[in-house]
Design an enzyme around this catalytic site. Structure first.
Site, PDB file in Angstrom:
ATOM      1  N   GLU A 147     -20.902  11.802  14.727  1.00  0.00           N
ATOM      2  CA  GLU A 147     -21.689  12.525  15.474  1.00  0.00           C
ATOM      3  C   GLU A 147     -21.896  14.023  14.387  1.00  0.00           C
ATOM      4  O   GLU A 147     -21.225  15.408  14.814  1.00  0.00           O
ATOM      5  CB  GLU A 147     -20.732  12.822  16.987  1.00  0.00           C
ATOM      6  CG  GLU A 147     -20.553  11.313  17.858  1.00  0.00           C
ATOM      7  CD  GLU A 147     -20.058  12.120  19.731  1.00  0.00           C
ATOM      8  OE1 GLU A 147     -20.350  11.937  20.466  1.00  0.00           O
ATOM      9  OE2 GLU A 147     -19.560  12.976  19.480  1.00  0.00           O
ATOM     10  N   HIS A 176     -13.035  14.226  18.992  1.00  0.00           N
ATOM     11  CA  HIS A 176     -14.626  14.969  18.538  1.00  0.00           C
ATOM     12  C   HIS A 176     -14.063  15.331  18.170  1.00  0.00           C
ATOM     13  O   HIS A 176     -13.163  16.623  18.338  1.00  0.00           O
ATOM     14  CB  HIS A 176     -14.792  14.522  20.042  1.00  0.00           C
ATOM     15  CG  HIS A 176     -15.661  14.468  20.801  1.00  0.00           C
ATOM     16  ND1 HIS A 176     -16.220  16.083  20.210  1.00  0.00           N
ATOM     17  CD2 HIS A 176     -17.214  14.276  20.775  1.00  0.00           C
ATOM     18  CE1 HIS A 176     -17.435  16.471  21.142  1.00  0.00           C
ATOM     19  NE2 HIS A 176     -17.790  15.453  21.372  1.00  0.00           N
TER      20      HIS A 176
HETATM   21  P1  PGA Z   1     -24.332  15.230  23.571  1.00  0.00           P
HETATM   22  O1  PGA Z   1     -22.851  15.103  23.488  1.00  0.00           O
HETATM   23  O2  PGA Z   1     -24.466  13.974  24.449  1.00  0.00           O
HETATM   24  O3  PGA Z   1     -24.309  16.034  25.300  1.00  0.00           O
HETATM   25  O4  PGA Z   1     -25.122  15.770  22.653  1.00  0.00           O
HETATM   26  C1  PGA Z   1     -21.996  14.337  22.864  1.00  0.00           C
HETATM   27  C2  PGA Z   1     -20.698  13.898  22.407  1.00  0.00           C
HETATM   28  O5  PGA Z   1     -20.174  15.144  22.101  1.00  0.00           O
HETATM   29  O6  PGA Z   1     -20.497  13.078  22.715  1.00  0.00           O
END
Ligand code: PGA
Length: 267
Positions: free
Chosen positions: A182, A96
């Site tokens: 992401e 992440h």
């Molecule tokens: P968010 O986070 O939905 O709060 O933007 C997504 C993530 O970090 O997986």
């Protein structure tokens, strides 16, 4: 075989044990009987076992937010994949951007070096292999910074991450990996990536998987989108051919919002 959508809630550093149990108790009733979407929650390490007890026997699965690549030993602060399995996990998020220490702009990298973990692609790869060895399935996240996107380097950054993150898996493991695109600038900002563009990058990721592991693995691998997914934008994102689910942060902390996103995958 169509890919079953997979919606995972990453609670990050939110919810006490009691709050986590209360959330899944509410969720359980709301998602009972849904069998055309895979659903998982990823609580903090300290809440895993209790939340795992609360969801046992339901259609909600459990995931960890990170792991380490060693099985045991003198590794202060770390959690081994086998320990996650023992706590009831089936999944683990690896790489992440918040564990990679990638935030905002390249200038923020100083903060990353000083304050955060600074995960590298090579450790993402090692952790994912250790996860498989212990019986877990990794959800590997990747994504570009805003400055990288503005410099036209998105595809290059994603390809660079994927080639190392995905290196050297057995084919049967590669097939099970979940990938999460992401874009860092979309995480917790309310600024969701345009659905067409998210689909394009997920398609690029699938093409990289095809190059590395062949068409059958590329067809099987599920690719989530993450970054400000909400009930009102979920259906559009999840309707795209290369987006097979969502990794949800903020909106996974409220049962109604999380279920709204799950329903978006069924629309
Ligand atoms: P968010 O986070 O939905 O709060 O933007 C997504 C993530 O970090 O997986």
């Amino acid at each position: 075989m169509p890919r079953q959508p997979f919606i995972a809630g990453n609670w990050k550093m939110n919810k006490t044990i009691g709050e986590g149990i209360a959330l899944v108790e509410e969720l359980k009733g709301m998602v009972a009987g849904i069998d055309d979407v895979d659903i998982a929650v990823c609580p903090t390490f300290v809440a895993l076992a209790k939340v795992g007890d609360a969801i046992r026997g339901s259609n909600i699965m459990l995931g960890g937010q990170d792991t380490f690549w060693k099985e045991s030993g003198a590794w202060t602060r770390q959690i081994a994949p086998g320990m996650l399995l023992d706590a009831g996990c089936r999944w683990v998020i690896i790489g992440h951007s918040e564990t990679r220490g990638r935030f905002g702009t390249v200038e923020d990298e100083l903060e990353r070096v000083l304050s955060y973990f600074g995960e590298k692609d090579i450790t993402v790869n090692m952790k994912a292999k250790a996860a498989f060895a212990a019986g877990l399935t990794p959800i590997i996240a990747c994504g570009e910074l805003l400055s990288e996107r503005q410099a036209g380097r998105t595809d290059q950054v994603i390809a660079g991450q994927m080639k190392i993150d995905l290196d050297g898996f057995a084919k049967e493991d590669a097939m099970k990996i979940v990938l999460a695109y992401e874009p860092v600038w979309a995480i917790s900002t309310g600024q969701v990536c345009d659905a067409e563009e998210a689909d394009r990058v997920c398609g690029l990721i699938r093409a990289i998987v095809k190059d590395m592991y062949g068409a059958d693995v590329a067809e099987a691998v599920r690719i989530q989108y993450g970054g400000s997914v909400k009930p009102d934008n979920a259906a559009e994102l999840l309707g795209k051919p290369n987006i097979d689910g969502a990794l949800v942060g903020g909106a996974s902390l409220k049962a109604n919002d999380f279920v709204g996103i799950i329903n978006g995958a069924r629309a």
